[in-house]
Design an enzyme around this catalytic site. Structure first.
Site, mmCIF file in Angstrom:
data_model
loop_
_atom_site.group_PDB
_atom_site.id
_atom_site.type_symbol
_atom_site.label_atom_id
_atom_site.label_comp_id
_atom_site.label_asym_id
_atom_site.label_seq_id
_atom_site.Cartn_x
_atom_site.Cartn_y
_atom_site.Cartn_z
ATOM 1 N N ASP A 6 -72.142 4.478 -6.462
ATOM 2 C CA ASP A 6 -71.615 3.456 -5.547
ATOM 3 C C ASP A 6 -70.261 3.955 -5.051
ATOM 4 O OD1 ASP A 6 -70.597 1.195 -4.291
ATOM 5 O OD2 ASP A 6 -70.336 0.048 -6.156
ATOM 6 N N VAL A 7 -70.182 4.292 -3.770
ATOM 7 C CA VAL A 7 -68.951 4.827 -3.189
ATOM 8 C C VAL A 7 -68.319 3.761 -2.304
ATOM 9 C CG1 VAL A 7 -67.901 6.693 -1.871
ATOM 10 C CG2 VAL A 7 -69.995 7.124 -3.177
ATOM 11 N N ASN A 9 -64.523 2.094 -0.483
ATOM 12 C CA ASN A 9 -63.461 2.602 0.389
ATOM 13 C C ASN A 9 -62.410 3.386 -0.379
ATOM 14 O OD1 ASN A 9 -64.238 1.435 3.008
ATOM 15 N ND2 ASN A 9 -63.970 -0.512 1.941
ATOM 16 N N ALA A 11 -62.811 4.005 -4.093
ATOM 17 C CA ALA A 11 -63.242 4.312 -5.455
ATOM 18 C C ALA A 11 -64.707 4.725 -5.476
ATOM 19 C CB ALA A 11 -63.032 3.102 -6.363
ATOM 20 N N GLY A 100 -72.122 -3.138 5.636
ATOM 21 C CA GLY A 100 -71.824 -2.295 4.483
ATOM 22 C C GLY A 100 -72.978 -2.276 3.497
ATOM 23 N N ASP A 102 -73.083 -1.610 0.423
ATOM 24 C CA ASP A 102 -72.805 -2.252 -0.860
ATOM 25 C C ASP A 102 -73.150 -3.734 -0.799
ATOM 26 O OD1 ASP A 102 -70.721 -2.660 0.959
ATOM 27 O OD2 ASP A 102 -69.129 -2.510 -0.554
ATOM 28 N N ARG A 103 -72.789 -4.382 0.311
ATOM 29 C CA ARG A 103 -73.143 -5.788 0.496
ATOM 30 C C ARG A 103 -74.664 -5.939 0.589
ATOM 31 N NH1 ARG A 103 -70.167 -7.308 5.765
ATOM 32 N NH2 ARG A 103 -70.927 -9.428 5.310
ATOM 33 N N SER A 124 -61.718 -3.877 -2.839
ATOM 34 C CA SER A 124 -60.525 -3.704 -2.003
ATOM 35 C C SER A 124 -60.536 -4.721 -0.875
ATOM 36 C CB SER A 124 -60.459 -2.273 -1.455
ATOM 37 O OG SER A 124 -61.663 -1.936 -0.791
#
EC number: 2.7.1.33
Length: 245
Positions: A6-7, A9, A11, A100, A102-103, A124
């Site tokens: 999981d990349v 912004n 980390a 995004g 991740d979302r 973040s």
């Protein structure tokens, strides 16, 4: 062995699966991606034969990460990106790829587990997304996270200097406490208002899932029922990867 990454912004977080055993890998808060990839690979017991990545760091970062993974272990990573629909979830974005990932994978995982759900990601950026019982992504909010808010306040005020500390909702009795407590209260008030509003639109028993690195700072102040799901993004990414097996 399969590696899931999981990349964000600012980390990178990872874990890996060896057979039926899931190993919690680790995480790193920095954007020197070549170094983070090296540290990640050092942390593994063995080398992966398959790598899956969910990244919101941008095309240049994705290329860098892919390059160093291929150089180090000769393994081409699979990058998964947001799309119009997948796993029963339908995007409301006119350009779904711009959501995004991740979302997106967090919503997929939430819907597959519980149906209608509210996803709060305390990273973040602080994001809130809603999925109804039919799998329709209704939309969401993106606001600065706690770290970004602190950084903006300190950057634009010359006489405010704060030390790290635990925030609470009460009045602060030093400048540092006033900053920590004020930002916590503001963030909690925003999240709570949105959750209460969404529960009037969705089933009022729908699950609220909280993830992200800042979640431990926030969840102690939530007064609504929620589930802390720190690995929600990686869980969703692993679900996507499992379909390819």
């Amino acid at each position: 062995m399969m590696l899931f990454v999981d990349v964000g912004n600012t980390a990178m977080k990872w874990r890996y699966r060896d057979g039926d055993v899931i190993h919690q890998g680790g995480g790193r808060h920095e954007r020197e991606w070549s170094r983070v990839v090296e540290l990640m690979l050092r942390s593994l017991v063995g080398m992966p034969s398959e790598i899956w990545v969910a990244s919101v760091a941008g095309p240049e970062a994705d290329e860098t990460i892919a390059y160093y993974l291929k150089e180090a272990i000769r393994c081409e990573p699979h990058f998964y990106y947001s799309c119009q629909s997948d796993f029963g979830v339908e995007s409301c974005y006119p350009e779904p790829r711009k959501l995004g990932v991740d979302r997106w994978v967090a919503m997929i995982e939430g819907f597959q587990r519980y149906g209608a759900s509210i996803i709060i990601d305390c990273g973040s950026a602080l994001t809130i997304d809603a999925v109804d019982s039919r799998g329709t992504f209704l939309g969401g909010y993106i606001v600065p996270g706690l770290g970004m808010l602190r950084g903006a306040l300190l950057r634009d005020t010359s006489d405010v200097h704060i030390e790290p500390g635990m925030a609470q909702l009460g009045l602060g009795r030093s400048t540092g406490e006033c900053v920590h407590n004020g930002l916590l209260r503001m963030s909690v008030a925003f999240v709570t208002e949105v959750v209460l509003e969404l529960r009037q639109v969705l089933d009022d028993t729908c699950k609220v899932l909280v993830t992200g690195g800042d979640a431990p700072e926030l969840i102690g102040a939530f007064t609504f029922e929620f589930l802390h799901a720190p690995d929600l993004v990686l869980d969703g990414l692993e679900r996507v990867a499992a379909r390819q097996q």
